[in-house]
Design a protein around this motif. Sequence first.
Motif, PDB file in Angstrom:
ATOM      1  N   LEU A   1       0.831  -1.203   0.000  1.00  0.00           N
ATOM      2  CA  LEU A   1       0.000   0.000   0.000  1.00  0.00           C
ATOM      3  C   LEU A   1       0.870   1.260   0.000  1.00  0.00           C
ATOM      4  O   LEU A   1       0.535   2.246  -0.649  1.00  0.00           O
ATOM      5  CB  LEU A   1      -0.927  -0.005   1.218  1.00  0.00           C
TER       6      LEU A   1
ATOM      7  N   LYS B   1       0.965   4.122  -2.913  1.00  0.00           N
ATOM      8  CA  LYS B   1       0.853   5.563  -2.672  1.00  0.00           C
ATOM      9  C   LYS B   1       1.946   6.319  -3.425  1.00  0.00           C
ATOM     10  O   LYS B   1       1.687   7.351  -4.057  1.00  0.00           O
ATOM     11  CB  LYS B   1       0.954   5.847  -1.176  1.00  0.00           C
TER      12      LYS B   1
ATOM     13  N   CYS C   1      -3.625  -3.218  -8.214  1.00  0.00           N
ATOM     14  CA  CYS C   1      -4.743  -3.049  -7.271  1.00  0.00           C
ATOM     15  C   CYS C   1      -5.660  -4.269  -7.304  1.00  0.00           C
ATOM     16  O   CYS C   1      -6.089  -4.765  -6.251  1.00  0.00           O
ATOM     17  CB  CYS C   1      -5.535  -1.784  -7.620  1.00  0.00           C
TER      18      CYS C   1
ATOM     19  N   ASP D   1      -8.309  -0.429   4.399  1.00  0.00           N
ATOM     20  CA  ASP D   1      -7.369  -0.817   3.353  1.00  0.00           C
ATOM     21  C   ASP D   1      -8.086  -0.981   2.014  1.00  0.00           C
ATOM     22  O   ASP D   1      -7.556  -0.602   0.961  1.00  0.00           O
ATOM     23  CB  ASP D   1      -6.659  -2.115   3.713  1.00  0.00           C
TER      24      ASP D   1
ATOM     25  N   VAL E   1      -7.443   1.070  -1.634  1.00  0.00           N
ATOM     26  CA  VAL E   1      -7.202   0.456  -2.948  1.00  0.00           C
ATOM     27  C   VAL E   1      -8.241   0.938  -3.963  1.00  0.00           C
ATOM     28  O   VAL E   1      -7.904   1.264  -5.108  1.00  0.00           O
ATOM     29  CB  VAL E   1      -7.211  -1.080  -2.846  1.00  0.00           C
TER      30      VAL E   1
END
Length: 217
Positions: A9, A13, A63, A76, A80
């Motif tokens: 994650l 980003k 993703c 979370d 996504v």
Amino acid sequence: MQRHLDVELEQLKGRITEMGRMVELQMQESIEALVARDPVKARQVIDRDHQVNAMEVGIDEDCVRMIALHQPEARDLRFVITAMKIITDLERMSDLATNISERVVELCEEPPVSIPPAIVEMSTIGRAMLTNALEAFVSRNTAMAKQVTLEDEKVNVLHRTLVRTIVESLRQHTGETSPIIRILFISRSLERFADHATNVAEIIMYMVEGKIIRHMV
């Protein structure tokens, strides 16, 4: 021990931020090319569009893989989903910068035309909106995201005013009108660029708060 998903994650980003910076640079250079009547720079912007497209495809695939592999929950999962929505808007913003550069190439083949100051101002505001939206994404700052959405009306006002001026010019103009039409097209592209930056900001607010605000009055 840090979860593998947390690492992915964080990497996601960073990749979205990188994609956003590329789009911001495209818009900046497309307007620089317009003001300087520089077809070489305009073509460079056009040529880089495929890089943004490739980034969108790669991030989207990652993703989908993360959802299938990790089955993230709640916060979370929203992150996504937000990422997938943001890259769609970023890709479209890249297309708009590319479209502007294509008009610049055409304008460079015609007699010089005065560039309305509103064009540069719209570009400046739109790029700042994107910059701040990306910062809000990284910092999960909903106040900053909200401010981005408020900036959109400034671009709308500039676009509407410029359209009225251009329409009046077309009524009075008896010669070649294609350069004026291309300026109008560029203004419209800048207005849409700001709309997509607003979309990104609204998506970020969903990511943090779990509330969809798009189309809400």
